[in-house]
Write a protein that holds these residues in place. Structure first.
Motif, short mmCIF file in Angstrom:
data_model
loop_
_atom_site.label_atom_id
_atom_site.label_comp_id
_atom_site.label_asym_id
_atom_site.label_seq_id
_atom_site.Cartn_x
_atom_site.Cartn_y
_atom_site.Cartn_z
N TYR A 1 0.84 -1.20 0.00
CA TYR A 1 0.00 0.00 0.00
C TYR A 1 0.88 1.25 0.00
O TYR A 1 0.58 2.23 -0.67
N ALA A 2 1.98 1.20 0.77
CA ALA A 2 2.84 2.37 0.90
C ALA A 2 3.54 2.71 -0.40
O ALA A 2 4.10 3.79 -0.55
N LEU A 3 3.54 1.77 -1.36
CA LEU A 3 4.12 2.08 -2.67
C LEU A 3 3.05 2.56 -3.63
O LEU A 3 3.30 2.71 -4.82
N GLY A 4 1.84 2.76 -3.12
CA GLY A 4 0.78 3.25 -3.98
C GLY A 4 0.07 2.14 -4.73
O GLY A 4 -0.52 2.39 -5.78
N ALA A 5 0.11 0.91 -4.22
CA ALA A 5 -0.62 -0.18 -4.86
C ALA A 5 -2.06 -0.17 -4.38
O ALA A 5 -2.33 0.18 -3.23
N THR A 6 -2.98 -0.55 -5.25
CA THR A 6 -4.37 -0.66 -4.83
C THR A 6 -4.56 -2.00 -4.13
O THR A 6 -3.66 -2.84 -4.11
N GLU B 1 -4.22 -4.84 -6.68
CA GLU B 1 -2.82 -5.06 -7.07
C GLU B 1 -2.07 -5.77 -5.95
O GLU B 1 -1.27 -6.68 -6.19
N ARG C 1 -0.46 -9.33 -6.71
CA ARG C 1 0.99 -9.37 -6.89
C ARG C 1 1.76 -9.70 -5.61
O ARG C 1 2.92 -10.09 -5.68
N VAL D 1 -4.38 6.30 -3.31
CA VAL D 1 -3.43 5.41 -3.96
C VAL D 1 -2.29 6.17 -4.65
O VAL D 1 -1.12 5.92 -4.34
N ARG E 1 0.13 7.82 -2.14
CA ARG E 1 1.16 7.00 -1.49
C ARG E 1 2.35 6.76 -2.39
O ARG E 1 3.43 6.40 -1.92
N ALA E 2 2.14 6.94 -3.69
CA ALA E 2 3.31 6.87 -4.57
C ALA E 2 4.15 8.14 -4.43
O ALA E 2 5.36 8.11 -4.63
N MET F 1 7.00 5.23 2.12
CA MET F 1 7.16 4.93 3.55
C MET F 1 8.08 3.73 3.74
O MET F 1 8.00 2.75 3.01
N TYR G 1 8.62 -3.61 -8.42
CA TYR G 1 7.20 -3.71 -8.08
C TYR G 1 6.45 -2.40 -8.29
O TYR G 1 5.45 -2.34 -9.01
N ARG H 1 6.34 -1.11 -11.95
CA ARG H 1 5.42 -1.92 -12.74
C ARG H 1 3.96 -1.52 -12.51
O ARG H 1 3.22 -1.31 -13.47
N ILE H 2 3.55 -1.41 -11.25
CA ILE H 2 2.12 -1.14 -11.03
C ILE H 2 1.76 0.27 -11.46
O ILE H 2 0.62 0.53 -11.82
N HIS H 3 2.74 1.20 -11.46
CA HIS H 3 2.41 2.55 -11.89
C HIS H 3 2.75 2.79 -13.36
O HIS H 3 2.56 3.89 -13.86
N ARG I 1 13.16 0.25 -2.98
CA ARG I 1 11.82 -0.01 -3.49
C ARG I 1 10.99 1.26 -3.44
O ARG I 1 10.23 1.57 -4.35
N THR I 2 11.17 2.02 -2.34
CA THR I 2 10.42 3.27 -2.18
C THR I 2 10.92 4.33 -3.16
O THR I 2 10.12 5.03 -3.78
N VAL J 1 9.74 4.56 -7.12
CA VAL J 1 8.54 5.21 -7.65
C VAL J 1 8.67 6.74 -7.58
O VAL J 1 7.68 7.46 -7.73
#
Lengths: 463, 273
Positions: A350-355, A358, A362, B102, B105-106, B110, B128, B131-133, B182-183, B186
């Motif tokens: 979630y903290a990476l902006g995933a819904t 997702e 994933r 959503v 948070r990108a 955190m 990760y 890819r999702i963004h 990872r943070t 994005v």
């Protein structure tokens, strides 16, 4: 003289032994205020005496009750007058002995009461009585001796707790070995009967033959009763029904598990989860007639309305209903493994902006996948072993077909039909059931072992 | 002793020091957080400047982590949590009803207390977010982004030969740097860190602290820490929280050498906490 009275007396002896043993320990230590000088708590000294008084006597009692009858009958037969037993076959002799016992206990007889018979019956009653008395004497003597020996050993330095713990452990080993030996016994008996079967029918024919027609001839000139034991149609039938069941159960079970564990509000989950688990509580026989009387005719009519030829007992009907039965199995196992995925992984995603979706697709599903696969394999082994639904809904014809609208039969159904009713236990027809059972057992065992291995390996990842 | 405590508790809970900075990245005004009926944060106002490290210190249960989790709406996932007041990111209200948490948070990444790499390969852990963004158009771009992120997190040289190895197989400090990579991947504007070194040994901690100082060039960083030495080492400004109140905020140097409030002084001199 009932055996249960003896049991009560034994219990009384054990109680007495407990109190005496405890008292002797306390007095030996120098009174209740000096109990700390004992090696163990006073109760252990009592228990030690009670166990010694009770266990050997109980074992003897069990042995005696098991063997006395045979012993008495042997003595009786040896003492029967020559003219009564002369020229009698084994079976006739058994009948005669039975008559004697019935007469002695005052039950109905199949023959006239002759003086010889009456005499033999009296003799039987005497022997039986004697046996009872000697049992009482022996058991009580053993109990008292055991108690006395234990009592005599009691002194303040005696390690009663360790002794009692050893004895309790021995009792537990005994009981658990009963369970294990039973399993082993069943497996071995199935194995030996199967070996007998394979000495009549070659394994090659059994595992590779495509014709299943287990009726063996009673008369030489009987028609169509040659007996063919090619089990392939049974295996394919089982596979097809199980595959249909899994096609129903896996998507529904998995998706409901995901919904319940990730999306559902807490109040809905509190209601929906028990309701889903009620499905698991429905007896399979109810599913069976539901499949046979409701689903199968419905599918047939549906098929006919679009011009398809559907058997009235189709693999599809049995598979669909079996799938419904397995849904709670899949869903509750999957929910467990999904819940075992740590919250920190969800937070990280979630903290990476995933819904949410997702995150589920994933992170959660990949992390839970080994556990889910394990759960599905367990469900498959249940589907393969399931009997009642297929007996009622899948039919008996051993068709080798890939058409789910056709009637097929399964391994379990054939075992049931082979063994229902009166059977001779030396024909290949009956023994075939053991070979089928052994195959079934081997397949489900392998599936379970693989599934448990996967589940366990996965658990270690997070613990 | 008892009367002393009483006296302290009656002292003002008004924030001492200037909580605002010019041209702030994030601007919080009168933030209150409720868990059910319990108020966890009482009207906190605090700014996070550009290219600065702001550390939040205070005894356990003082609300510093709760406040941090408000800044990227991670509290949304907790049942019964309500947030009021104003929190702006570059002038945009993040608790606005129309705003989707959503993409927020990108922009506000955190890093958690316990390293939480996904049970995937090192490469996939970093890839990760992109890819999702949909941040990259092809494999080459993604490879480049993964490498840059790992380089920025100071992990590239240690893992470049085993990008396919599982991220969970790294040491604790490496895992935490993987989570930072990872943070970063994005491209957030703000990075929140919730006690990022509490599960690490001193050497791994020193590496992460050095990394935080380097990251300041490109990001605004808010860090919650239990270690006052850490706060003194890495941050430019320090905020002291006590029982849901922001007691004092100021230049890190000033807070640690010349605290204005009694509570702050007691805490940093080790009288409680």
């Amino acid at each position: 003289m009932q055996d249960w009275i003896l049991l009560l007396v034994l219990l009384a002896v054990m109680t007495a032994a407990y109190h005496l043993g405890r008292r002797r320990a306390v007095i030996g230590a120098g009174g209740p205020s000096q109990v700390h000088r004992l090696h163990s708590l006073p109760a252990y000294y009592g228990l030690y005496a009670a166990l010694w008084a009770g266990l050997p006597a109980l074992l003897l009692l069990a042995l005696w009750v098991g063997l006395q009858d045979q012993l008495v009958l042997m003595l009786l037969q040896a003492q029967l007058p020559e003219e009564m037993t002369a020229g009698l076959s084994e079976g006739r002799l058994g009948l005669l002995v039975n008559d004697i016992r019935n007469l002695a206990s005052g039950a109905m007889l199949s023959t006239e009461i002759t003086p010889e018979l009456q005499a033999a019956a009296d003799q039987y009653a005497r022997l039986d009585q004697l046996g009872q008395w000697s049992m009482w004497t022996a058991v009580l003597a053993l109990a008292l001796t055991g108690g006395w020996v234990a009592w005599g050993r009691t002194h303040p330095g005696f390690k009663a707790r360790n002794q009692v713990e050893t004895m309790v452990m021995a009792i537990m080993v005994l009981f658990s070995s009963i369970a294990i030996l039973t399993t082993l016994g069943i497996v071995l008996s199935v194995l030996f009967e199967s070996l007998r079967f394979f000495s009549m029918v070659s394994p090659l024919e059994f595992f590779l033959g495509t014709l299943w027609s287990p009726q063996t001839a009673l008369r030489a000139d009987q028609v169509g009763a040659s007996g063919a034991f090619g089990a392939v149609p049974l295996f394919t039938g089982t596979l097809m029904v199980s595959a249909i069941a899994m096609l129903v159960a896996v998507p529904i079970g998995l998706l409901s598990a995901i919904y319940l564990s990730e999306y559902a509000p807490r109040r809905l989950r509190a209601v929906a989860k028990p309701v889903l688990e009620v499905l698991a509580g429905i007896p399979t026989v109810v599913y069976g007639f539901f499949a046979a009387l409701t689903v199968a005719p419905f599918i047939r009519e549906l098929g006919q309305s679009v011009g398809l030829d559907v058997a009235s007992e189709s693999a599809l009907a049995a598979g669909l209903v079996m799938g419904v039965m397995i849904i709670p199995f899949v869903s509750s196992l999957s929910e467990d493994v999904i819940n075992a995925v740590p919250q920190s992984l969800r937070d990280g995603s979630y903290a990476l902006g995933a819904t949410e979706s997702e995150t589920i697709k994933r992170v959660i599903i990949p992390a839970a996948l080994p556990g889910i696969v394990g759960g599905v394999l367990l469900a498959v082994s249940r589907a393969i072993g399931e009997t009642m639904i297929v007996v009622m809904a899948a039919g008996l014809a051993a068709n080798l077909t890939a058409n789910p609208l056709d009637s097929v039969t399964t391994v379990t159904v054939q075992i049931v039909t082979l063994l229902t009713g009166d059977q001779e236990f030396d024909s290949a027809k009956t023994l075939a059931a053991f070979a089928l059972g052994l195959t079934l057992f081997a397949v489900t065992l392998v599936l379970n072992v693989v599934a448990l291995h996967i589940v366990r390996k996965y658990r270690e990842q997070y613990d | 002793m008892r009367s002393g405590e009483l006296a302290r508790s009656q002292e003002s809970r008004e924030t001492v020091g200037d909580y605002s900075v010019p041209d702030a990245r994030m601007r919080c005004r009168d933030v209150e957080v409720w868990y059910g009926d319990k108020r966890a944060i009482h009207g906190v106002s605090l700014d996070l400047g550009r290219n600065e490290v702001l550390s939040m210190i205070g005894p356990s249960g003082c609300g510093k982590s709760t406040f941090l989790r408000c800044l990227n709406r991670m509290n949304d996932t907790i049942d019964g949590c309500r947030v009021s007041g104003s929190i702006q990111l570059d002038g945009e209200e993040i608790y606005d009803r129309a705003l989707d948490p959503v993409p927020l948070r990108a922009r506000v990444g955190m890093v958690f207390q316990k390293p939480n790499p996904f049970p995937k390969s090192i490469y996939e852990n970093v890839a990760y977010g992109p890819r999702i963004h949909g941040l990259t158009n092809n494999k080459t771009e993604l490879d480049a982004l993964v490498e840059t992120s790992l380089r920025k997190a100071g992990l590239w040289d240690e893992v470049k030969d085993r990008l396919d190895a599982p991220g969970t197989g790294l040491s604790g400090g490496q895992q935490q740097r993987l989570c930072i990579a990872r943070t970063i991947a994005v491209s957030p504007e703000v990075i929140l860190m919730d006690e990022p070194c509490s599960a690490l040994d001193p050497i791994a901690t020193a590496i992460i602290e050095e990394l935080i100082d380097e990251l300041r060039a490109n990001y605004s960083i808010a860090i919650v820490t239990h270690s006052m030495q850490q706060a003194a080492r890495v941050s430019q400004r320090t905020a002291y929280f006590h029982l849901g109140d922001l007691i004092e905020v100021g230049e890190t140097n000033q807070i640690f050498t010349n605290p204005q409030h009694r509570l702050t002084e007691d805490y940093i001199t080790g009288r409680f906490g």
